[in-house]
Design a protein around this motif. Structure first.
Motif, PDB file in Angstrom:
ATOM      1  N   ILE A  40       0.864  -1.176   0.000  1.00 12.20           N
ATOM      2  CA  ILE A  40       0.000   0.000   0.000  1.00 12.20           C
ATOM      3  C   ILE A  40       0.904   1.231   0.000  1.00 12.20           C
ATOM      4  O   ILE A  40       1.973   1.230   0.614  1.00 12.20           O
ATOM      5  N   VAL A  41       0.479   2.267  -0.720  1.00 13.53           N
ATOM      6  CA  VAL A  41       1.197   3.542  -0.736  1.00 13.53           C
ATOM      7  C   VAL A  41       0.248   4.592  -0.177  1.00 13.53           C
ATOM      8  O   VAL A  41      -0.834   4.824  -0.720  1.00 13.53           O
ATOM      9  N   VAL A  42       0.653   5.209   0.937  1.00 12.08           N
ATOM     10  CA  VAL A  42      -0.140   6.237   1.613  1.00 12.08           C
ATOM     11  C   VAL A  42       0.432   7.600   1.244  1.00 12.08           C
ATOM     12  O   VAL A  42       1.644   7.814   1.350  1.00 12.08           O
ATOM     13  N   ILE A  43      -0.437   8.513   0.805  1.00 10.22           N
ATOM     14  CA  ILE A  43      -0.027   9.876   0.444  1.00 10.22           C
ATOM     15  C   ILE A  43      -0.356  10.789   1.626  1.00 10.22           C
ATOM     16  O   ILE A  43      -1.536  11.054   1.895  1.00 10.22           O
ATOM     17  N   PRO A  44       0.659  11.268   2.355  1.00  8.27           N
ATOM     18  CA  PRO A  44       0.381  12.145   3.493  1.00  8.27           C
ATOM     19  C   PRO A  44      -0.289  13.453   3.046  1.00  8.27           C
ATOM     20  O   PRO A  44       0.012  13.965   1.968  1.00  8.27           O
ATOM     21  N   PRO A  45      -1.186  13.980   3.874  1.00 10.35           N
ATOM     22  CA  PRO A  45      -1.813  15.256   3.520  1.00 10.35           C
ATOM     23  C   PRO A  45      -0.843  16.413   3.699  1.00 10.35           C
ATOM     24  O   PRO A  45       0.173  16.281   4.399  1.00 10.35           O
ATOM     25  N   VAL A  46      -1.156  17.521   3.043  1.00 18.08           N
ATOM     26  CA  VAL A  46      -0.359  18.732   3.222  1.00 18.08           C
ATOM     27  C   VAL A  46      -0.786  19.352   4.555  1.00 18.08           C
ATOM     28  O   VAL A  46      -1.975  19.613   4.769  1.00 18.08           O
ATOM     29  N   ILE A  47       0.167  19.554   5.430  1.00 21.27           N
ATOM     30  CA  ILE A  47      -0.116  20.111   6.761  1.00 21.27           C
ATOM     31  C   ILE A  47       0.326  21.571   6.778  1.00 21.27           C
ATOM     32  O   ILE A  47       1.420  21.908   6.336  1.00 21.27           O
ATOM     33  N   ASN A  48      -0.542  22.433   7.295  1.00 23.42           N
ATOM     34  CA  ASN A  48      -0.213  23.846   7.444  1.00 23.42           C
ATOM     35  C   ASN A  48      -0.607  24.283   8.865  1.00 23.42           C
ATOM     36  O   ASN A  48      -1.202  23.498   9.598  1.00 23.42           O
ATOM     37  N   PRO A  49      -0.300  25.504   9.273  1.00 25.48           N
ATOM     38  CA  PRO A  49      -0.597  25.919  10.649  1.00 25.48           C
ATOM     39  C   PRO A  49      -2.057  25.775  11.059  1.00 25.48           C
ATOM     40  O   PRO A  49      -2.357  25.526  12.214  1.00 25.48           O
ATOM     41  N   SER A  50      -2.988  25.867  10.120  1.00 25.50           N
ATOM     42  CA  SER A  50      -4.399  25.782  10.501  1.00 25.50           C
ATOM     43  C   SER A  50      -4.871  24.349  10.740  1.00 25.50           C
ATOM     44  O   SER A  50      -5.863  24.137  11.425  1.00 25.50           O
ATOM     45  N   ASN A  51      -4.176  23.361  10.187  1.00 31.22           N
ATOM     46  CA  ASN A  51      -4.580  21.972  10.427  1.00 31.22           C
ATOM     47  C   ASN A  51      -3.449  21.138  11.026  1.00 31.22           C
ATOM     48  O   ASN A  51      -3.423  19.931  10.881  1.00 31.22           O
ATOM     49  N   LYS A  52      -2.502  21.809  11.681  1.00 34.84           N
ATOM     50  CA  LYS A  52      -1.358  21.127  12.280  1.00 34.84           C
ATOM     51  C   LYS A  52      -1.833  20.120  13.321  1.00 34.84           C
ATOM     52  O   LYS A  52      -2.678  20.415  14.152  1.00 34.84           O
ATOM     53  N   LEU A  53      -1.267  18.932  13.253  1.00 37.82           N
ATOM     54  CA  LEU A  53      -1.630  17.879  14.181  1.00 37.82           C
ATOM     55  C   LEU A  53      -0.597  17.785  15.301  1.00 37.82           C
ATOM     56  O   LEU A  53       0.292  18.619  15.400  1.00 37.82           O
ATOM     57  N   ASP A  54      -0.701  16.752  16.107  1.00 38.40           N
ATOM     58  CA  ASP A  54       0.235  16.519  17.213  1.00 38.40           C
ATOM     59  C   ASP A  54       1.679  16.639  16.720  1.00 38.40           C
ATOM     60  O   ASP A  54       2.004  16.220  15.624  1.00 38.40           O
ATOM     61  N   GLN A  55       2.549  17.160  17.553  1.00 38.87           N
ATOM     62  CA  GLN A  55       3.933  17.379  17.155  1.00 38.87           C
ATOM     63  C   GLN A  55       4.840  16.192  17.447  1.00 38.87           C
ATOM     64  O   GLN A  55       5.985  16.172  17.022  1.00 38.87           O
ATOM     65  N   TYR A  56       4.377  15.183  18.163  1.00 37.27           N
ATOM     66  CA  TYR A  56       5.255  14.115  18.636  1.00 37.27           C
ATOM     67  C   TYR A  56       5.078  12.802  17.896  1.00 37.27           C
ATOM     68  O   TYR A  56       6.010  12.034  17.759  1.00 37.27           O
ATOM     69  N   ALA A  57       3.881  12.505  17.441  1.00 39.02           N
ATOM     70  CA  ALA A  57       3.641  11.271  16.696  1.00 39.02           C
ATOM     71  C   ALA A  57       2.391  11.426  15.838  1.00 39.02           C
ATOM     72  O   ALA A  57       1.477  12.162  16.190  1.00 39.02           O
ATOM     73  N   TRP A  58       2.383  10.722  14.720  1.00 39.00           N
ATOM     74  CA  TRP A  58       1.241  10.710  13.820  1.00 39.00           C
ATOM     75  C   TRP A  58       0.856   9.254  13.593  1.00 39.00           C
ATOM     76  O   TRP A  58       1.718   8.411  13.323  1.00 39.00           O
ATOM     77  N   ILE A  59      -0.422   8.964  13.699  1.00 35.65           N
ATOM     78  CA  ILE A  59      -0.881   7.584  13.613  1.00 35.65           C
ATOM     79  C   ILE A  59      -1.840   7.424  12.436  1.00 35.65           C
ATOM     80  O   ILE A  59      -2.866   8.103  12.370  1.00 35.65           O
ATOM     81  N   TYR A  60      -1.477   6.551  11.530  1.00 38.26           N
ATOM     82  CA  TYR A  60      -2.343   6.176  10.422  1.00 38.26           C
ATOM     83  C   TYR A  60      -3.051   4.887  10.807  1.00 38.26           C
ATOM     84  O   TYR A  60      -2.413   3.910  11.207  1.00 38.26           O
ATOM     85  N   LYS A  61      -4.362   4.884  10.679  1.00 40.44           N
ATOM     86  CA  LYS A  61      -5.160   3.697  10.938  1.00 40.44           C
ATOM     87  C   LYS A  61      -5.532   3.102   9.588  1.00 40.44           C
ATOM     88  O   LYS A  61      -6.216   3.735   8.782  1.00 40.44           O
ATOM     89  N   ILE A  62      -5.074   1.879   9.352  1.00 41.37           N
ATOM     90  CA  ILE A  62      -5.310   1.213   8.076  1.00 41.37           C
ATOM     91  C   ILE A  62      -6.203   0.009   8.308  1.00 41.37           C
ATOM     92  O   ILE A  62      -5.839  -0.912   9.041  1.00 41.37           O
ATOM     93  N   LYS A  63      -7.405   0.053   7.725  1.00 41.05           N
ATOM     94  CA  LYS A  63      -8.317  -1.093   7.805  1.00 41.05           C
ATOM     95  C   LYS A  63      -8.090  -1.950   6.571  1.00 41.05           C
ATOM     96  O   LYS A  63      -8.113  -1.441   5.452  1.00 41.05           O
ATOM     97  N   ILE A  64      -7.855  -3.228   6.811  1.00 41.56           N
ATOM     98  CA  ILE A  64      -7.568  -4.123   5.695  1.00 41.56           C
ATOM     99  C   ILE A  64      -8.686  -5.146   5.509  1.00 41.56           C
ATOM    100  O   ILE A  64      -9.412  -5.464   6.446  1.00 41.56           O
ATOM    101  N   LEU A  65      -8.794  -5.631   4.303  1.00 38.31           N
ATOM    102  CA  LEU A  65      -9.753  -6.671   3.967  1.00 38.31           C
ATOM    103  C   LEU A  65      -9.128  -8.000   4.332  1.00 38.31           C
ATOM    104  O   LEU A  65      -8.022  -8.322   3.917  1.00 38.31           O
TER     105      LEU A  65
END
Length: 66
Positions: A40-65
């Motif tokens: 699988i290839v995940v394309i990260p979103p463009v992050i800017n100051p208005s939608n900035k997420l946590d600064q320490y870790a980012w978690i992708y939740k992948i549901k698989i078949l």
């Protein structure tokens, strides 16, 4: 998938044949991804100051078949 550094380039994960959905916890918009063969290839979103997420870790939740 847990990342401790933000990545702007696509993230490839081997061993996943068919993903149903991909989410970035704390992010409300859709995450783009594609599957091909056994990866699988995940394309990260463009992050800017208005939608900035946590600064320490980012978690992708992948549901698989199963």
């Amino acid at each position: 998938m847990i990342l401790t550094q933000w990545r702007e380039e696509p993230i490839t994960i081997a061993g996943i044949r068919k993903a149903v959905t991909v989410e970035l916890l704390g992010y409300n918009d859709r995450i783009k991804y594609s599957t091909s063969g056994n990866k699988i290839v995940v394309i990260p979103p463009v992050i800017n100051p208005s939608n900035k997420l946590d600064q320490y870790a980012w978690i992708y939740k992948i549901k698989i078949l199963q």
